[in-house]
Design a protein around this motif. Structure first.
Motif, PDB file in Angstrom:
ATOM      1  N   HIS A  69       0.531  -1.415   0.069  1.00  0.00           N
ATOM      2  CA  HIS A  69      -0.234  -0.233   0.182  1.00  0.00           C
ATOM      3  C   HIS A  69       0.581   0.775  -0.097  1.00  0.00           C
ATOM      4  N   VAL A  70       0.446   1.970  -0.762  1.00  0.00           N
ATOM      5  CA  VAL A  70       0.827   3.312  -0.857  1.00  0.00           C
ATOM      6  C   VAL A  70      -0.009   4.943  -0.654  1.00  0.00           C
ATOM      7  N   THR A  71       0.509   5.388   0.270  1.00  0.00           N
ATOM      8  CA  THR A  71      -1.412   6.302   0.997  1.00  0.00           C
ATOM      9  C   THR A  71      -0.513   8.184   0.950  1.00  0.00           C
ATOM     10  N   ILE A  72      -1.402   8.259  -0.154  1.00  0.00           N
ATOM     11  CA  ILE A  72      -1.304   9.946  -0.244  1.00  0.00           C
ATOM     12  C   ILE A  72      -1.399  11.045   0.871  1.00  0.00           C
ATOM     13  N   VAL A  73      -0.457  11.640   0.579  1.00  0.00           N
ATOM     14  CA  VAL A  73       0.040  11.932   2.355  1.00  0.00           C
ATOM     15  C   VAL A  73      -0.574  14.072   2.095  1.00  0.00           C
ATOM     16  N   PRO A  74      -0.385  14.876   2.447  1.00  0.00           N
ATOM     17  CA  PRO A  74      -0.311  16.365   2.105  1.00  0.00           C
ATOM     18  C   PRO A  74       0.793  16.271   1.872  1.00  0.00           C
ATOM     19  N   ASP A  75       1.432  17.959   1.138  1.00  0.00           N
ATOM     20  CA  ASP A  75       2.798  18.484   0.650  1.00  0.00           C
ATOM     21  C   ASP A  75       2.760  19.229   2.035  1.00  0.00           C
ATOM     22  N   ASP A  76       2.392  19.274   2.610  1.00  0.00           N
ATOM     23  CA  ASP A  76       3.148  19.723   4.081  1.00  0.00           C
ATOM     24  C   ASP A  76       3.473  18.816   4.867  1.00  0.00           C
ATOM     25  N   TRP A  77       3.114  18.077   4.687  1.00  0.00           N
ATOM     26  CA  TRP A  77       3.076  16.923   5.799  1.00  0.00           C
ATOM     27  C   TRP A  77       4.019  16.407   6.902  1.00  0.00           C
ATOM     28  N   GLN A  78       4.269  16.520   8.630  1.00  0.00           N
ATOM     29  CA  GLN A  78       4.573  16.879   8.924  1.00  0.00           C
ATOM     30  C   GLN A  78       4.775  14.865  10.512  1.00  0.00           C
ATOM     31  N   GLU A  80       4.356  12.895  13.377  1.00  0.00           N
ATOM     32  CA  GLU A  80       4.490  13.369  14.244  1.00  0.00           C
ATOM     33  C   GLU A  80       5.032  13.115  16.164  1.00  0.00           C
ATOM     34  N   ASP A  81       6.458  12.481  15.707  1.00  0.00           N
ATOM     35  CA  ASP A  81       6.274  12.351  16.702  1.00  0.00           C
ATOM     36  C   ASP A  81       8.033  12.060  15.598  1.00  0.00           C
ATOM     37  N   GLU A  82       9.613  12.641  16.844  1.00  0.00           N
ATOM     38  CA  GLU A  82      10.935  12.647  16.649  1.00  0.00           C
ATOM     39  C   GLU A  82      11.281  11.701  15.630  1.00  0.00           C
ATOM     40  N   LEU A  83      11.007  10.121  15.758  1.00  0.00           N
ATOM     41  CA  LEU A  83      11.494   9.228  15.109  1.00  0.00           C
ATOM     42  C   LEU A  83      11.614   9.115  14.452  1.00  0.00           C
ATOM     43  N   GLU A  84       9.843   9.190  13.368  1.00  0.00           N
ATOM     44  CA  GLU A  84       9.073   9.248  12.875  1.00  0.00           C
ATOM     45  C   GLU A  84       9.599   9.801  11.133  1.00  0.00           C
ATOM     46  N   GLU A  85       9.870   9.976  10.321  1.00  0.00           N
ATOM     47  CA  GLU A  85      10.208  10.532   8.827  1.00  0.00           C
ATOM     48  C   GLU A  85       9.826   9.720   7.868  1.00  0.00           C
ATOM     49  N   PHE A  86       9.408  10.960   6.870  1.00  0.00           N
ATOM     50  CA  PHE A  86       9.353  10.982   5.273  1.00  0.00           C
ATOM     51  C   PHE A  86       9.083   9.224   4.876  1.00  0.00           C
ATOM     52  N   ASN A  87       8.516   8.345   4.472  1.00  0.00           N
ATOM     53  CA  ASN A  87       8.602   7.285   3.823  1.00  0.00           C
ATOM     54  C   ASN A  87       7.748   6.549   2.658  1.00  0.00           C
ATOM     55  N   ASP A  88       8.782   7.329   1.475  1.00  0.00           N
ATOM     56  CA  ASP A  88       8.979   6.949   0.230  1.00  0.00           C
ATOM     57  C   ASP A  88       8.520   6.106  -0.677  1.00  0.00           C
ATOM     58  N   SER A  89       8.540   4.749  -0.067  1.00  0.00           N
ATOM     59  CA  SER A  89       8.189   3.757   0.169  1.00  0.00           C
ATOM     60  C   SER A  89       6.415   3.474   0.429  1.00  0.00           C
ATOM     61  N   ALA A  90       5.677   4.475   1.093  1.00  0.00           N
ATOM     62  CA  ALA A  90       4.662   4.197   2.053  1.00  0.00           C
ATOM     63  C   ALA A  90       4.066   5.343   1.251  1.00  0.00           C
ATOM     64  N   MET A  91       4.640   6.898   1.632  1.00  0.00           N
ATOM     65  CA  MET A  91       3.681   7.582   0.515  1.00  0.00           C
ATOM     66  C   MET A  91       4.199   8.107  -0.152  1.00  0.00           C
ATOM     67  N   VAL A  92       3.206   9.312  -0.418  1.00  0.00           N
ATOM     68  CA  VAL A  92       3.407  10.207  -1.654  1.00  0.00           C
ATOM     69  C   VAL A  92       2.832  11.720  -1.373  1.00  0.00           C
ATOM     70  N   ARG A  93       3.418  12.332  -2.066  1.00  0.00           N
ATOM     71  CA  ARG A  93       2.839  13.537  -1.448  1.00  0.00           C
ATOM     72  C   ARG A  93       1.562  14.295  -2.642  1.00  0.00           C
ATOM     73  N   LEU A  94       0.625  14.747  -2.449  1.00  0.00           N
ATOM     74  CA  LEU A  94      -0.449  14.914  -3.074  1.00  0.00           C
ATOM     75  C   LEU A  94       0.090  15.328  -4.554  1.00  0.00           C
ATOM     76  N   THR A  95       1.230  16.238  -4.675  1.00  0.00           N
ATOM     77  CA  THR A  95       1.692  17.363  -5.987  1.00  0.00           C
ATOM     78  C   THR A  95       1.965  15.824  -6.750  1.00  0.00           C
ATOM     79  N   ASP A  96       2.853  15.302  -6.161  1.00  0.00           N
ATOM     80  CA  ASP A  96       3.481  14.965  -7.159  1.00  0.00           C
ATOM     81  C   ASP A  96       2.709  13.025  -7.665  1.00  0.00           C
ATOM     82  N   ALA A  97       1.122  12.626  -6.601  1.00  0.00           N
ATOM     83  CA  ALA A  97       0.685  11.965  -7.336  1.00  0.00           C
ATOM     84  C   ALA A  97      -0.831  12.410  -8.268  1.00  0.00           C
ATOM     85  N   SER A  98      -0.726  13.502  -7.686  1.00  0.00           N
ATOM     86  CA  SER A  98      -1.611  14.366  -9.063  1.00  0.00           C
ATOM     87  C   SER A  98      -0.475  14.434 -10.585  1.00  0.00           C
ATOM     88  N   LYS A  99       0.011  14.498 -10.812  1.00  0.00           N
ATOM     89  CA  LYS A  99       1.024  14.383 -11.876  1.00  0.00           C
ATOM     90  C   LYS A  99       1.095  12.911 -13.029  1.00  0.00           C
TER      91      LYS A  99
END
Length: 274
Positions: A69-78, A80-99
């Motif tokens: 599964h790959v989930t669309i997240v907002p462009d300004d995704w932040q 929730e905690d310091e240990l978490e980071e953007f995961n480009d294997s499970a997430m895609v930003r809305l701008t990139d997905a819209s293309k």
């Protein structure tokens, strides 16, 4: 317990779940969920832990589906905690997905079906640990539910082992422990002995529920009197207090709710027969 590879016969997975559920006396759904989690971990070990991979077993047909599964997240995704980071294997930003997808919206998921695969030695070991851990957790939860409302009861069991003066008792659907100071002095038990004990506490601890047993507790004597004296069992005579020097002497304060019955005489019985 063996966990078959993902390409195993679909009925095999259900047969494993059925057998484990019956043997451990837990819900089949819990075992199926444990197998699903084990397959997910095995798949992540093969494809990469950063992927959002999910396994689902149809509880009726045994059909297994493995998806990424790959989930669309907002462009300004932040995070929730310091240990978490953007995961480009499970997430895609809305701008990139819209293309690539004109219907892209935040929260939409893209699902890719993954092919079946055989478990290697490492994945099999990992899967076995996951299923065993989940089943053990379910057993502990069952044992706590079984005994939490039985505090104050007398139970029969079999001595399972004796450790440093503490006696572990098999109660059928669980086991309890009678510590040295809860046993009667000079009373010795051997493995396999039948034993009658009193449940005085049930504790939910990290290592599992602890059913605390005693043969020296004043409540044990009070319960035995209730079994031997019909008037106490029926509530005509009330045991107000009890004190014991276990194995030596004991005292009980009794009260009769019927003026025609002598509470002490009824408990002692004819010529001390009780």
């Amino acid at each position: 317990m063996a966990v078959a590879g993902v390409s195993a016969n679909r009925l095999e997975l259900l047969q494993i779940a059925d057998a484990v559920a019956r043997e451990k006396n837990i819900d089949k759904e819990i075992v199926v969920e444990a197998i699903e989690e084990a397959i997910q971990k095995g798949a992540k070990s093969r494809y990469g832990a950063h992927h959002d991979i999910r396994a689902k077993i149809d509880i009726k047909s045994g059909e297994l589906s493995l998806t990424r599964h790959v989930t669309i997240v907002p462009d300004d995704w932040q995070p929730e905690d310091e240990l978490e980071e953007f995961n480009d294997s499970a997430m895609v930003r809305l701008t990139d997905a819209s293309k690539r997808d004109p219907e892209a919206v935040v929260g939409k998921e893209y699902v890719e079906t993954l092919p079946p695969f055989e478990f290697g030695r490492v994945q099999t070991q990992m899967a076995r640990q996951v299923v065993t851990g989940k089943v053990r957790e379910a057993e502990r939860a069952n044992q706590y539910e079984e005994f939490k409302d039985r505090v104050g009861e007398i139970v029969n069991g079999t001595v399972k082992r004796v450790e440093y003066g503490n006696t572990v008792v098999d109660l059928g659907r669980g086991e309890g422990i009678m510590r040295r100071n809860d046993s009667i002095p000079r009373e010795v038990f051997n493995i396999g002995d039948r034993i009658r004990t009193y449940i005085y506490d049930v504790r939910a601890e990290a290592k599992g529920p602890q059913v605390m047993l005693s043969r020296s507790h004043p409540g044990f004597m009070a319960k035995l009197f209730a079994q031997e004296v019909p008037e106490v069992y029926d509530g005509v005579i009330e045991i107000r207090a009890a004190a014991r020097d276990a194995g030596s002497r004991a005292k009980m304060a009794v009260l009769s709710n019927d003026s025609s019955i002598d509470p002490v005489g009824a408990c002692v019985g004819m010529r001390g027969s009780r």
